[in-house]
Write an enzyme that holds these catalytic residues in place. Structure first.
Site, PDB file in Angstrom:
ATOM      1  N   ASN A 216      40.536  46.226  35.423  1.00 28.33           N
ATOM      2  CA  ASN A 216      39.468  45.449  34.790  1.00 28.33           C
ATOM      3  C   ASN A 216      38.264  46.344  34.566  1.00 28.33           C
ATOM      4  O   ASN A 216      38.302  47.538  34.880  1.00 28.33           O
ATOM      5  CB  ASN A 216      39.133  44.217  35.637  1.00 28.33           C
ATOM      6  CG  ASN A 216      38.679  44.617  37.020  1.00 28.33           C
ATOM      7  OD1 ASN A 216      37.696  45.334  37.175  1.00 28.33           O
ATOM      8  ND2 ASN A 216      39.409  44.186  38.052  1.00 28.33           N
ATOM      9  N   PHE A 333      31.129  38.466  46.498  1.00 34.86           N
ATOM     10  CA  PHE A 333      30.503  38.467  45.178  1.00 34.86           C
ATOM     11  C   PHE A 333      31.272  37.531  44.267  1.00 34.86           C
ATOM     12  O   PHE A 333      32.483  37.396  44.403  1.00 34.86           O
ATOM     13  CB  PHE A 333      30.488  39.880  44.580  1.00 34.86           C
ATOM     14  CG  PHE A 333      29.185  40.592  44.814  1.00 34.86           C
ATOM     15  CD1 PHE A 333      28.826  40.969  46.101  1.00 34.86           C
ATOM     16  CD2 PHE A 333      28.321  40.863  43.771  1.00 34.86           C
ATOM     17  CE1 PHE A 333      27.617  41.610  46.335  1.00 34.86           C
ATOM     18  CE2 PHE A 333      27.111  41.506  43.995  1.00 34.86           C
ATOM     19  CZ  PHE A 333      26.758  41.880  45.269  1.00 34.86           C
TER      20      PHE A 333
HETATM   21  O1  C5P Z   1      38.498  35.087  44.119  1.00 33.38           O
HETATM   22  P1  C5P Z   1      37.427  35.743  43.323  1.00 33.38           P
HETATM   23  O2  C5P Z   1      37.887  37.048  42.692  1.00 33.38           O
HETATM   24  O3  C5P Z   1      36.770  34.874  42.329  1.00 33.38           O
HETATM   25  O4  C5P Z   1      36.303  36.099  44.398  1.00 33.38           O
HETATM   26  C1  C5P Z   1      35.452  37.188  44.309  1.00 33.38           C
HETATM   27  C2  C5P Z   1      35.127  37.722  45.673  1.00 33.38           C
HETATM   28  O5  C5P Z   1      36.302  37.863  46.473  1.00 33.38           O
HETATM   29  C3  C5P Z   1      34.561  39.122  45.605  1.00 33.38           C
HETATM   30  O6  C5P Z   1      33.730  39.306  46.731  1.00 33.38           O
HETATM   31  C4  C5P Z   1      35.808  39.978  45.681  1.00 33.38           C
HETATM   32  O7  C5P Z   1      35.528  41.284  46.135  1.00 33.38           O
HETATM   33  C5  C5P Z   1      36.654  39.216  46.671  1.00 33.38           C
HETATM   34  N1  C5P Z   1      38.090  39.327  46.436  1.00 33.38           N
HETATM   35  C6  C5P Z   1      38.880  40.000  47.346  1.00 33.38           C
HETATM   36  N2  C5P Z   1      40.246  40.056  47.154  1.00 33.38           N
HETATM   37  C7  C5P Z   1      40.822  39.475  46.077  1.00 33.38           C
HETATM   38  C8  C5P Z   1      40.035  38.791  45.143  1.00 33.38           C
HETATM   39  C9  C5P Z   1      38.669  38.745  45.341  1.00 33.38           C
HETATM   40  O8  C5P Z   1      38.356  40.543  48.323  1.00 33.38           O
HETATM   41  N3  C5P Z   1      42.125  39.560  45.918  1.00 33.38           N
END
Ligand code: C5P
Length: 408
Positions: A216, A333
């Site tokens: 991304n 975040f």
């Molecule tokens: O679930 P989502 O991506 O919307 O949430 C964002 C937050 O969760 C961010 O702090 C991101 O670093 C963390 N995250 C994570 N592992 C994932 C997805 C998101 O640590 N697989």
């Protein structure tokens, strides 16, 4: 990082003692002035053999001082006047001889005299050693350096690498940009002294085959800024970074990873060793169910390959579920494109963390500025829009305040 006037209003005495690294002091002077500082250069007699006061006067815009008997000062006390005006004294380069002089408290030339005469409680002494590796390794130099550190000086470096004499080893002066960062960090309040922070940053890369993958647009800038701000605030910082082209902030321990699974594998053993976990990484939600060992070729049928995906582990939620005692204070975040606060609040509950920082993902990816809204059980708090480092410092202050108030 847009941080042009980080030293605005600061008055720095830049002291040069004799050494080839004096040539770097010209660039350092330029960087300090560019960062908004006023710079008063003071040189030992030996330093003037390596670079002329003319160059440093031109770059600092101030007459250089070299003499303790300088009659230009109305009271004839340059050591008092120069040190009373300074917010910090930076000796760069600091020769082995000059460090020995500081260790002994010598005062028979202007630079060591003003170091001794400075009001130590409000004017720090920062010392950047520069010398041949044998001189640096000598027990006398090590003893003297330990002594000046015990007396309150901040010793910056030295670095290892090629030396002017042709040898290779410890003793190079830090680069001007590194010294600038050290000075900027010096003036930050030590809100996380004695604390530790683990940060994830950047995108992840999920391989499809040896030449392709999905990722991304995260640049990692916000996470790197948070790691830097936490280190500036005195924390011991570990940064787990996905594939990004960013320099490691000074003093930060960096672990590079590619995929979400590698990021989780790097984070899990580190998490219990840190008091705060800030997850800024834009982790890919899915990965190809099977990464192919060989490049997938077009087969001439006109049909694209059927790719199956599986969900990646949620790193933040996994850390937030660690048992008490192993679980750091977690900050997530939320990069959203709409209904930013509402989505952040849902995430707060879903991930089980005490603080979510919401921002507008598409609007901030790759940029140097951002806008953050802090969402927690108490409510929402928007930070004024700004560059990512300024916001990171404010976030670090908010985290420090919340941790001081929590019973962890
Ligand atoms: O679930 P989502 O991506 O919307 O949430 C964002 C937050 O969760 C961010 O702090 C991101 O670093 C963390 N995250 C994570 N592992 C994932 C997805 C998101 O640590 N697989």
């Amino acid at each position: 990082m847009s941080e042009t006037l980080a030293l605005q209003g600061r008055h720095i005495v830049l002291g040069l003692s004799g050494g080839v690294a004096c040539y770097k002091a010209a660039e350092l002077t330029r960087l300090l002035v560019k960062a908004g500082a006023t710079v008063q250069v003071v040189m030992t007699e030996a330093a003037t053999r390596f670079i002329t006061p003319v160059t440093l006067q031109a770059l600092s815009g101030r007459a250089v001082h070299t003499d303790q008997w300088d009659a230009r000062e109305p009271n004839n006390m340059p050591h008092i006047n120069l040190s009373r005006q300074a917010d910090a004294v930076l000796i760069a380069p600091a020769s082995a001889d000059f460090i020995a002089r500081l260790a002994q408290g010598r005062a028979d030339e202007l630079l060591s005299l003003l170091c001794l005469a400075r009001p130590a409680e409000r004017c720090a002494l920062l010392v950047a050693p520069a010398m041949n590796r044998e001189m640096w390794a000598h027990p006398a130099t090590q003893r003297n350096t330990a002594q000046i550190a015990a007396d309150g000086a901040h010793v910056l470096g030295p670095a290892a690498g090629d030396q002017a004499c042709g040898e290779v080893g410890d003793g190079r002066m830090l680069e001007p940009a590194e010294l600038l960062d050290e000075l900027i960090a010096h003036f930050q309040p030590k809100l996380l002294a004695g604390r530790s922070m683990l940060v994830t940053a950047g995108p992840t890369f999920e391989a499809i085959d040896p030449v392709r993958g999905i990722t991304n647009l995260s640049s990692g800038k916000m996470g790197f800024a948070i790691a830097r701000a936490a280190a500036e605030a005195g924390a011991q910082v570990t940064l787990v970074a996905g594939p990004v082209q960013l320099p490691t902030p000074r003093g930060v321990h960096r672990i590079d990873v590619q995929s979400a699974q590698q990021m989780l594998d790097a984070v899990l053993p580190q998490a219990p060793r840190h008091q705060v976990f800030v997850a800024t990484a834009a982790v890919a939600d899915w990965r190809p169910a099977q990464a192919q060992a060989q490049k997938i070729k077009k087969d001439g049928s006109g049909q694209p390959p059927a790719l199956a995906f599986i969900e990646n582990p949620d790193i933040l939620a996994t850390v937030a579920r660690l048992p008490t005692g192993q679980r750091p204070w977690c900050v997530g975040f939320a990069a959203e494109s709409h209904d930013i606060v509402a989505h952040a609040r849902q995430k707060l509950a879903r991930k089980g963390v005490p603080l979510i920082v919401a921002n507008n993902g598409p609007a901030t990816f790759g940029r140097d500025d951002n806008q953050l809204v802090l969402v927690d059980a108490q409510g929402e708090h928007a930070l004024p829009p700004g560059d990512k480092l300024t916001l990171a410092r404010q976030l670090v202050a908010e985290i420090a305040r919340r941790m001081a108030g929590s019973a962890e």
